[in-house]
Design a protein around this motif. Structure first.
Motif, PDB file in Angstrom:
ATOM      1  N   UNK A 119      -5.825  -0.180  22.354  1.00  0.00           N
ATOM      2  CA  UNK A 119      -6.780  -0.391  21.268  1.00  0.00           C
ATOM      3  C   UNK A 119      -6.198   0.168  19.971  1.00  0.00           C
ATOM      4  N   UNK A 120      -5.172  -0.480  19.478  1.00  0.00           N
ATOM      5  CA  UNK A 120      -4.526   0.008  18.252  1.00  0.00           C
ATOM      6  C   UNK A 120      -5.069  -0.667  16.997  1.00  0.00           C
ATOM      7  N   UNK A 121      -5.700  -1.808  17.138  1.00  0.00           N
ATOM      8  CA  UNK A 121      -6.159  -2.560  15.970  1.00  0.00           C
ATOM      9  C   UNK A 121      -7.089  -1.750  15.062  1.00  0.00           C
ATOM     10  N   UNK A 122      -8.072  -1.005  15.614  1.00  0.00           N
ATOM     11  CA  UNK A 122      -8.936  -0.225  14.711  1.00  0.00           C
ATOM     12  C   UNK A 122      -8.184   0.837  13.910  1.00  0.00           C
ATOM     13  N   UNK A 123      -7.035   1.273  14.401  1.00  0.00           N
ATOM     14  CA  UNK A 123      -6.271   2.294  13.696  1.00  0.00           C
ATOM     15  C   UNK A 123      -5.615   1.764  12.426  1.00  0.00           C
ATOM     16  N   UNK A 124      -5.496   0.447  12.314  1.00  0.00           N
ATOM     17  CA  UNK A 124      -4.759  -0.153  11.204  1.00  0.00           C
ATOM     18  C   UNK A 124      -5.502  -0.054   9.867  1.00  0.00           C
ATOM     19  N   UNK A 125      -6.820   0.115   9.901  1.00  0.00           N
ATOM     20  CA  UNK A 125      -7.606  -0.037   8.678  1.00  0.00           C
ATOM     21  C   UNK A 125      -7.318   1.042   7.640  1.00  0.00           C
ATOM     22  N   UNK A 126      -7.060   2.265   8.081  1.00  0.00           N
ATOM     23  CA  UNK A 126      -6.770   3.326   7.118  1.00  0.00           C
ATOM     24  C   UNK A 126      -5.428   3.119   6.418  1.00  0.00           C
ATOM     25  N   UNK A 127      -4.504   2.393   7.063  1.00  0.00           N
ATOM     26  CA  UNK A 127      -3.216   2.145   6.412  1.00  0.00           C
ATOM     27  C   UNK A 127      -3.396   1.287   5.166  1.00  0.00           C
ATOM     28  N   UNK A 128      -4.412   0.458   5.136  1.00  0.00           N
ATOM     29  CA  UNK A 128      -4.677  -0.356   3.951  1.00  0.00           C
ATOM     30  C   UNK A 128      -5.180   0.518   2.805  1.00  0.00           C
ATOM     31  N   UNK A 129      -5.912   1.578   3.150  1.00  0.00           N
ATOM     32  CA  UNK A 129      -6.364   2.515   2.112  1.00  0.00           C
ATOM     33  C   UNK A 129      -5.165   3.233   1.503  1.00  0.00           C
ATOM     34  N   UNK A 130      -4.274   3.744   2.350  1.00  0.00           N
ATOM     35  CA  UNK A 130      -3.099   4.455   1.818  1.00  0.00           C
ATOM     36  C   UNK A 130      -2.165   3.502   1.077  1.00  0.00           C
ATOM     37  N   UNK A 131      -2.083   2.242   1.523  1.00  0.00           N
ATOM     38  CA  UNK A 131      -1.240   1.268   0.825  1.00  0.00           C
ATOM     39  C   UNK A 131      -1.791   0.968  -0.567  1.00  0.00           C
ATOM     40  N   UNK A 132      -3.103   0.759  -0.671  1.00  0.00           N
ATOM     41  CA  UNK A 132      -3.712   0.495  -1.982  1.00  0.00           C
ATOM     42  C   UNK A 132      -3.604   1.718  -2.890  1.00  0.00           C
ATOM     43  N   UNK A 133      -3.708   2.917  -2.312  1.00  0.00           N
ATOM     44  CA  UNK A 133      -3.531   4.134  -3.100  1.00  0.00           C
ATOM     45  C   UNK A 133      -2.125   4.190  -3.677  1.00  0.00           C
ATOM     46  N   UNK A 134      -1.129   3.893  -2.832  1.00  0.00           N
ATOM     47  CA  UNK A 134       0.264   3.919  -3.280  1.00  0.00           C
ATOM     48  C   UNK A 134       0.501   2.908  -4.397  1.00  0.00           C
ATOM     49  N   UNK A 135      -0.009   1.704  -4.223  1.00  0.00           N
ATOM     50  CA  UNK A 135       0.173   0.672  -5.242  1.00  0.00           C
ATOM     51  C   UNK A 135      -0.553   1.057  -6.536  1.00  0.00           C
ATOM     52  N   UNK A 136      -1.746   1.658  -6.406  1.00  0.00           N
ATOM     53  CA  UNK A 136      -2.481   2.085  -7.587  1.00  0.00           C
ATOM     54  C   UNK A 136      -1.735   3.139  -8.386  1.00  0.00           C
TER      55      UNK A 136
END
Length: 273
Positions: A119-136
């Motif tokens: 069940x790794x799929x639910x773990x992926x969602x926080x990576x989008x937060x850190x990715x958007x933070x990095x891009x911001x």
């Protein structure tokens, strides 16, 4: 920051099935994830304003070459300096928001999440937060380069351009490292369990065939095939909590200044030929 808070709250909600906390604990995590402590935020803003004031003082002592083509009146100059200090006041709070939220994401992974390689799929969602933070975080240097093109070839501009991508990369990876380590450990345990069962079934098969008992040899061989397929599935399971496209998007954002610099360098060379 409101958009990042909303996305972080959605990511936490989508991880709810893997969180090892009750409803009260979940609400506390959601609140901490989307709300900054007032005192620490204000302190970081004051520190940011001090950095802005230091930048103003440094600019008065040694104006970067890229800004020497601009002609300002005294009033405009004072307004720009005040705006710079105010900008760094706001960025102080933004930097603390980044630290606070990403640190808490790492804490949630390490202390409140049940890691399951199935069940790794639910773990992926926080990576989008850190990715958007990095891009911001990259928007600030990109904005400077867009308004002051010569800054990208200036020593101060180059240092500025190196610092923020490094900071952005750390912001992307830092909250995910703990989950990565936990996934690696879970994967190693699963492989060890698979190897033990595989060895046991292989021993049964060899023992039965060696003794001439071929009645269940076919079933044991099927079991070995299934165990080997399971081992291959474990080997290919991800150990970083992100979709494959997420790091590519961050890498593209990080490499954009290099592409801009190369394009500008080529154009300058063509115009001077």
């Amino acid at each position: 920051t409101a958009a990042l808070d909303a996305r972080a709250a959605r990511a936490l909600q989508r991880m709810r099935t893997l969180l090892e906390c009750d409803d009260v604990g979940y609400e506390e995590l959601r609140y901490r994830l989307t709300t900054l402590p007032t005192d620490k935020t204000f302190l970081c803003s004051v520190v940011g304003a001090a950095v802005g004031a230091a930048a103003v003082a440094l600019e008065r002592l040694a104006l970067p070459q890229a800004f020497r083509t601009f002609v300002w009146t005294d009033g405009q100059h004072y307004f720009i300096e005040a705006w710079l200090v105010l900008t760094w006041f706001v960025f102080g709070a933004l930097f603390y928001h980044t630290y606070h939220q990403l640190r808490l994401i790492g804490h949630i992974y390490m202390e409140h999440t049940r890691i399951d390689i199935d069940q790794v799929q639910p773990l992926f969602h926080f990576s989008r937060v850190s990715a958007l933070t990095a891009i911001g975080l990259l928007l600030l240097p990109y904005g400077w380069y867009a308004t002051v093109p010569g800054l990208i070839t200036d020593a101060a501009g180059i240092a500025f351009g190196v610092l923020f991508p490094v900071f952005a990369l750390v912001s992307f990876l830092w909250p995910l490292v703990g989950a990565h380590n936990l996934l690696v450990d879970a994967k190693d345990r699963a492989l060890a369990e698979n190897a033990a069962v595989l060895q046991h079934v292989r021993g049964l098969l060899y023992g039965r065939t060696g003794g001439g008992e071929l009645g269940d040899a076919s079933a044991l061989n099927d079991a070995l095939t299934a165990l080997r397929a399971e081992r291959q599935a474990i080997l290919t399971s991800p150990t970083w909590p992100w979709q494959p496209g997420t790091p590519r998007g961050v890498a593209a954002a990080l490499l954009l200044p290099v592409a801009v610099w190369l394009i500008q360098w080529v154009i300058e060379r063509l115009l001077t030929m």
